[in-house]
Design a protein around this motif. Structure first.
Motif, mmCIF file in Angstrom:
data_model
loop_
_atom_site.group_PDB
_atom_site.id
_atom_site.type_symbol
_atom_site.label_atom_id
_atom_site.label_comp_id
_atom_site.label_asym_id
_atom_site.label_seq_id
_atom_site.Cartn_x
_atom_site.Cartn_y
_atom_site.Cartn_z
ATOM 1 N N SER A 1 0.824 -1.212 0.000
ATOM 2 C CA SER A 1 0.000 0.000 0.000
ATOM 3 C C SER A 1 0.858 1.260 0.000
ATOM 4 O O SER A 1 0.444 2.298 -0.512
ATOM 5 N N PHE A 2 2.070 1.191 0.541
ATOM 6 C CA PHE A 2 2.972 2.345 0.449
ATOM 7 C C PHE A 2 3.548 2.481 -0.961
ATOM 8 O O PHE A 2 3.658 3.586 -1.491
ATOM 9 N N THR A 3 3.884 1.340 -1.567
ATOM 10 C CA THR A 3 4.435 1.366 -2.925
ATOM 11 C C THR A 3 3.439 1.996 -3.897
ATOM 12 O O THR A 3 3.816 2.791 -4.752
ATOM 13 N N THR A 4 2.157 1.677 -3.731
ATOM 14 C CA THR A 4 1.160 2.170 -4.682
ATOM 15 C C THR A 4 0.711 3.599 -4.374
ATOM 16 O O THR A 4 -0.037 4.182 -5.139
ATOM 17 N N GLU A 5 1.134 4.173 -3.250
ATOM 18 C CA GLU A 5 0.739 5.552 -2.899
ATOM 19 C C GLU A 5 1.919 6.488 -3.164
ATOM 20 O O GLU A 5 2.728 6.735 -2.271
ATOM 21 N N ASP A 6 2.003 7.017 -4.411
ATOM 22 C CA ASP A 6 3.215 7.768 -4.771
ATOM 23 C C ASP A 6 3.318 9.138 -4.109
ATOM 24 O O ASP A 6 4.385 9.752 -4.120
ATOM 25 N N ALA A 7 2.234 9.632 -3.502
ATOM 26 C CA ALA A 7 2.269 10.984 -2.913
ATOM 27 C C ALA A 7 2.885 11.009 -1.518
ATOM 28 O O ALA A 7 3.202 12.083 -0.999
ATOM 29 N N ILE A 8 3.045 9.851 -0.874
ATOM 30 C CA ILE A 8 3.573 9.803 0.499
ATOM 31 C C ILE A 8 4.979 9.199 0.474
ATOM 32 O O ILE A 8 5.162 8.041 0.124
#
Ligand code: 0ZP
Length: 331
Positions: free
Chosen positions: A116-123
């Protein structure tokens, strides 16, 4: 010192999370981090994160900073309430948010992040602003940015002024009187195990009667929604046409064209109103006529959480004096 930095929603359609620009190292490397009062680790995507787990995030490269130092033999590993997690090793380096600098801050560099972090490029990572007792670095726990900065701040506080679908601010070391109206109501904080836990004085649905019964919960900038006891959640959705607790969507949903009441909560004698627009959090998928509620049951979590849906309805002071308190004002 004092400092002020923007908190910008990562998505223009709903405030799932807010990011704040920070700089790390010498020369400064800029990242966009999620300031999270529900945890106490400062971790970042880094040059040690495998390329296959990085998809557009900015990274911190300690080897490109003349002030970075490896904190030998130290590792960290964190799992968040929503099941996401990360782990890695630790450096110290210069770290700045909104003009407030800590010369030797523990920067936890990710060697592994969950999908879920990999797919959230804004964070690009998180800045934990909970109490340092929650920090996961082993063998020696590390201090948060706030604990390190505190001795140099004009006043030992930070404030959150989150906004609905637009940038707000985090301020460090001062209370900006232009950001709220009336008085700030301060209540005690329970710091064990390390969250900003306080007790709300009660709730009301729309213009209905206010029910004065204490609700203990965590003020958490890193949680999008509000999670409260089932009895309160059902009392709210009884007033919403077509609302159901959906197994498939994992919470209360309703037709997006239903009229929602506001949700009122108390802090001491003060009352705060979460408007209907915040309570209709988002369509379950883009363009769907079914909406997901901003208030959900805390029964699966085990603790009540006042997340961004509540925080953005107020100006909130995280007061780090001994003993800590939390202050709420209307705005
Ligand atoms: C959120 O509110 C998500 C949105 C979300 C909610 C519910 C389920 C989800 C499932 C999958 C993905 C998201 C979910 C925030 C979020 C926003 C934007 C992008 C994201 C990408 C990946 C993952 C999350 C994203 N999460 C809360 C949360 O865990 C939900 C929750 N809270 C469940 C409690 N239980 N927030 C943590 C910070 C997040 C972590 C910041 C992911 C964004 C990235 C913490 O603030 C929660 C805190 C516990 C709570 C009781 C205060 C925590 O886990 N602290 C770590 C300590 C370790 C305990 C020592």
């Amino acid at each position: 010192d004092t400092g002020s930095a923007a908190a910008t929603p990562i998505d223009p359609r709903f405030d799932i999370a807010y990011v704040t620009p920070v700089t790390i190292g010498t020369p400064p490397q800029t990242l966009q981090l999620d300031l999270d009062t529900g945890s106490s680790d400062l971790w970042v995507f880094s040059s040690h994160t495998p390329a296959s787990q990085v998809r557009g995030q900015r990274i911190y490269a300690p080897d490109k900073s003349t002030t970075s130092k490896l904190l030998n033999g130290h590792t960290w590993s964190i799992t968040y309430g929503d099941g996401s997690g990360s782990r890695g090793n630790v450096y110290t380096d210069k770290f700045t948010i909104g003009g407030v600098t800590v010369k030797s801050q523990a920067i936890e560099t990710a060697q592994q992040v969950s999908s879920s972090f990999t797919t959230e490029d804004a964070i690009d990572g998180l800045v934990g602003l909970g109490f340092s007792t929650l920090n996961t670095v082993s063998p020696n726990g590390q201090l948060t940015f706030f604990d390190n900065a505190k001795p140099n701040l004009d006043s030992p506080v930070f404030t959150a002024d989150l906004k609905y679908m637009k940038p707000g601010t985090y301020d460090f070391g001062f209370i900006d009187k232009t950001k709220y109206t009336g008085e700030i109501t301060y209540v005690p904080v329970e710091t064990d195990p390390g969250y900003w836990t306080f007790t709300s004085s009660g709730y009301g649905v729309g213009s209905g009667t206010f029910s004065s019964s204490p609700i203990t919960g965590i003020a958490d900038t890193g949680t999008s929604l509000v999670y409260l006891p089932t009895a309160i959640v059902t009392a709210y959705y009884r007033q919403v046409q077509g609302a159901t607790n959906s197994r498939s969507y994992g919470g209360y949903v309703f037709p997006c064209n239903s009229t929602l009441p506001a949700f009122v909560f108390g802090v001491g004698e003060a009352k705060f109103t979460i408007p209907p627009s915040y309570m209709s959090y988002a369509a379950v998928t883009d363009g769907s006529p079914t909406c997901f509620g901003g208030l959900q049951s805390s029964s699966g979590i085990g603790v009540n959480i006042w997340g961004d849906v509540a925080l953005k309805a107020a100006f909130v002071v995280f007061n780090g004096e001994e003993p800590p308190t939390i202050g709420w004002a209307n705005k």
